[in-house]
Design an enzyme around this catalytic site. Structure first.
Site, short mmCIF file in Angstrom:
data_model
loop_
_atom_site.label_atom_id
_atom_site.label_comp_id
_atom_site.label_asym_id
_atom_site.label_seq_id
_atom_site.Cartn_x
_atom_site.Cartn_y
_atom_site.Cartn_z
N ARG A 1 0.83 -1.22 0.00
CA ARG A 1 0.00 0.00 0.00
C ARG A 1 0.86 1.26 0.00
NH1 ARG A 1 -3.01 -1.88 4.49
NH2 ARG A 1 -2.41 0.02 5.59
N HIS B 1 17.59 -10.99 2.36
CA HIS B 1 17.61 -9.81 3.23
C HIS B 1 16.22 -9.17 3.19
CE1 HIS B 1 18.71 -5.78 4.64
NE2 HIS B 1 19.89 -6.25 4.98
N THR C 1 14.75 -4.44 9.54
CA THR C 1 14.04 -5.71 9.33
C THR C 1 12.73 -5.66 10.12
OG1 THR C 1 16.18 -6.83 9.16
CG2 THR C 1 14.26 -8.23 9.50
N LYS D 1 28.00 -1.98 10.73
CA LYS D 1 27.42 -2.15 9.40
C LYS D 1 28.55 -2.27 8.38
CE LYS D 1 22.76 -1.65 9.53
NZ LYS D 1 21.73 -0.88 8.87
N LYS E 1 29.60 -4.10 31.27
CA LYS E 1 29.40 -3.75 29.86
C LYS E 1 30.67 -3.12 29.30
CE LYS E 1 24.41 -3.09 29.94
NZ LYS E 1 23.32 -2.13 30.07
#
Length: 536
Positions: free
Chosen positions: A211, A235, A333, A436, A522
């Protein structure tokens, strides 16, 4: 009362699909465009019409139905791009079966992990996918059936073409009705920690994407425009685009891999009009001298997504290809496809676009609390999104779902950005620790966990190093075990044998005495990045 600083995409003129499934829609659209060429294999020149896709996918649906595949079961497709990829995809949608696309170049470890999430009853593999699949298949306790997607001389398991050769489709064939909440696709997202997570995309999500694009790109709706299908179908970005092209009647020229000359020759030979790319390919178009040897004048639109595209590269490509502008999009995603895209009439360089129809967004203070108010123009914070394209959640992972989608239905993107007075959005950084590399997601936590299994390694941390062509390169900081004489070469070999190509430590390895961490354990990645910069 409308809350201040919550932005909404255009709401008018959005076509609605009443009580229709993605399978029913595809069945209808393939029938409408039946005589048009749907796909061309750029490597062989072989053409495939919409009618051929319609016939083969209906025959496969009949075979799978007879063999007991039921609504809500799952199939996997483990393959590089080819003309056959869409056949099991469409067949599954007709049957109300969930599709799980898999990267054929996953390492054995990654492949086994992903398969154990969805436990598909059937796995369709190409020759490339079969090589890895055969290694892990004996360890899959539910014994799925393997089917060769493409024709092969290897007779280890049946070929799809042979299964459907004698099947007759009756006039009463129809697609199974499903509700909006039905999980149609489970692609994989690396998220921020560890191994891949299965993202549940529903019938509603897929219809919403169709749409949205019908409204934002009406020029390609129900036209046989020529597009390039190079980005991998497994992907989420390219899977959704494949689905849209089948529904819209577009012609896809398929490339299974990127090779410089073949990529350029394909655009020139087939007079490609619409191209979807990622930033590393844009850098190639901007900088490589070979580009000038080919006639790329047919290209009307370039869409770029999946990672950050620099303003400079976009301008250089637009000038080199004599285009008015390069269109950008932003999505995850978890948002099925883009929630932000450049509008048709104008694009601002550096911006990832404006909201698509039916989507709302707000920018929230970083580390804010429940009483925090959405920020105004040019105020930087975390991007939140809401609407029909937002995933149902992570498959069998309620904890991760609750951490990503709040009680009011807002998806916390993990990306940091802002919008301007014209409601154009800009992404400037990310809360997520994902690296990335060439549009692929590389989770540092996964590589760190792997490095900690390497003999001689006491502790490890992984960060992304900025790189003009690739975006970021994974780099590791290593603390050796006392008395260990492990070398850089040993670690590189160890990782290369166990991780996919895009996860290799191309940014280098540095041995350190300790890894900086918070009191809760962390890793302080910013501190490591600063250390790396000062060393440079």
């Amino acid at each position: 009362m409308q809350q201040k600083n919550i932005l909404h995409g255009p709401a008018d003129k959005i076509p609605q699909f009443k009580n229709v499934s993605i399978g029913q829609l595809l069945l209808n659209q393939l029938s409408i465009h039946r005589s048009w060429v749907a796909q061309v294999d750029a490597h062989t020149g072989k053409e495939q019409t919409f009618k051929e896709i319609l016939d083969d996918s209906r025959k496969l649906a009949i075979v799978l139905d007879k063999q007991g595949l039921k609504k809500n079961d799952c199939i996997a497709i483990c393959s590089e791009n080819n003309a056959e990829f869409c056949i099991p995809m469409c067949a599954a949608f007709y049957l109300g079966v969930t599709v799980s696309p898999l990267n054929p170049l996953y390492s054995e470890r990654e492949l086994k992990y992903a398969l154990n999430i969805t436990k598909p009853k059937y796995i369709f593999v190409s020759k490339v996918g079969a090589m890895n699949m055969l290694k892990v298949y004996p360890e899959l306790l539910w014994s799925p059936k393997l089917i060769m997607l493409t024709e092969s001389h290897d007779n280890k398991f049946p070929c799809m073409k042979n299964l459907i050769v004698d099947i007759i489709v009756g006039s009463n064939f129809h697609a199974c009705p499903v509700d909006n909440d039905h999980v149609a696709v489970i692609p994989y997202s690396s998220g921020t920690t560890g191994l891949p997570k299965g993202v549940m995309l529903t019938n509603k999500n897929l219809l919403a994407v169709i749409r949205c694009l019908a409204v934002s790109t009406p020029e390609i709706l129900n036209t046989n425009v020529i597009t390039l299908a190079l980005l991998p179908f497994f992907h989420a970005y390219s899977f959704s685009v494949l689905l849209v092209r089948l529904a819209f009647g577009n012609k896809s020229v398929i490339l299974s891999r990127f090779e410089e000359a073949i990529f350029l020759r394909t655009i020139e030979k087939y007079r490609i009009e619409y191209v979807t790319l990622v930033p590393p390919l844009m850098i190639f178009l901007a900088k490589h001298p070979i580009v000038d040897k080919y006639d790329l004048s047919s290209v009307k639109d370039i869409w770029c997504g999946a990672a950050h595209l620099s303003e400079n590269i976009a301008k250089v490509v637009a000038k080199r290809l004599n285009m008015r502008n390069i269109k950008q999009g932003y999505g995850l995603t978890e948002t099925t496809l883009a929630v932000l895209i450049s509008p048709n009439n104008s694009a601002k360089y550096g911006s990832v676009g404006i909201l698509v129809p039916g989507i709302s967004a707000k920018v929230m203070p970083i580390n804010g609390n429940e009483s925090s108010k959405p920020l105004g123009p040019h105020e930087i914070g975390e991007l939140y999104f809401k609407g029909d394209v937002i995933m149902k959640g992570y498959y069998n992972d309620e904890k991760a779902t609750k951490a990503t989608i709040d009680k009011d239905g807002w998806l916390h993107s993990g990306d940091i950005g802002y919008y301007d007075e014209q409601h154009y959005f800009y992404v400037v950084d990310r809360l997520k620790e994902l690296i990335k590399y060439k549009g692929y997601q590389v989770p540092p936590a996964e590589l760190e966990a792997l490095l900690l299994t390497c003999p001689g390694v006491k502790d490890a941390a992984v960060i992304g190093i900025p790189h003009e062509e690739a975006g970021e390169l994974p780099a590791a900081f290593i603390v050796k075990q006392d008395g260990s004489d492990i070398t850089t070469e040993d670690i590189v070999k160890f990782v290369n044998e166990r991780a996919s190509s895009h996860k290799r430590l191309r940014g280098g390895i540095k041995f350190v005495d300790s890894i900086p961490k918070t009191a809760s354990g962390k890793i302080l990645r910013r501190s490591l990045r600063d250390t790396f910069k000062s060393k440079l």
